[in-house]
Design an enzyme around this catalytic site. Sequence first.
Site, PDB file in Angstrom:
ATOM      1  N   GLU A 127     -55.839 -18.413 -17.576  1.00 14.84           N
ATOM      2  CA  GLU A 127     -55.693 -17.444 -18.773  1.00 14.84           C
ATOM      3  C   GLU A 127     -56.761 -16.686 -18.555  1.00 14.84           C
ATOM      4  O   GLU A 127     -56.982 -15.371 -18.740  1.00 14.84           O
ATOM      5  CB  GLU A 127     -55.432 -17.984 -19.838  1.00 14.84           C
TER       6      GLU A 127
ATOM      7  N   ASP B 127     -54.579 -15.164 -22.743  1.00 14.55           N
ATOM      8  CA  ASP B 127     -53.278 -15.761 -23.320  1.00 14.55           C
ATOM      9  C   ASP B 127     -52.364 -14.785 -23.694  1.00 14.55           C
ATOM     10  O   ASP B 127     -51.140 -14.716 -23.715  1.00 14.55           O
ATOM     11  CB  ASP B 127     -53.816 -16.664 -24.381  1.00 14.55           C
TER      12      ASP B 127
END
Length: 230
Positions: free
Chosen positions: A117, A45
Amino acid sequence: MPHRHAGAAVVFEGHAFADGSLLAQALTHRSAGSPHNERLEFLGDALLNLIIAEQLYLRWPKADEGAMTRARAELVRESALAEVARTLELGTRLTLGPGEMKTGGHRRDSILADALEAIIAALYLDGGFDACRNIVLAWFEPLLAALPPLHQVGKDAKTRLQEWLQARQLPLPVYTLAEESGDDHDRRFRVACTLGEPEISSEGNGTSRRGAEQAAAEAALAQLPQRPVK
């Protein structure tokens, strides 16, 4: 997609993993036990936000912080990540627990976005930042190229379509639910968007009616003539 080649290395999107266990972990949901992808998701992320922020900074030399922040949020939102994951067919590669498999977890936006991610983190840990960035930018280039003009960044497709029509004193679009399918845990919606002037019809799909309406509006925007406001 990941596959084995003659040196037993695991190759994913052109990257040969020196440590194939990183990719396996990135594709493992916590419902399947440990090691799962949540720690990788945390790192991925942050990496994705950095990569996208850097690109917006380079591509938009006149944009202020607010515009770049809104654009980044548009690009890294869960639904956008899930769509990228679907283009990579990640759903078919996920390792899920029996419960998630039964309820269609491989199609769920949140699970797909988290896996994407996690893979970004795995690429970084295995190949370094430059290799990770190059692959991620190739995935996100269509989304970067499709960003609206700077002054419209942050406005959703329905709002942009409405403003385009209002600026030309044209009738507003009509949204109609064309189809609703799936079980309670995996609903799918198809919505039609109809414009009277110019005469345009489009459709959009989504996991919510609102999402399908946004997709239909985006499709209608792509068909609009690029004529100036009267």
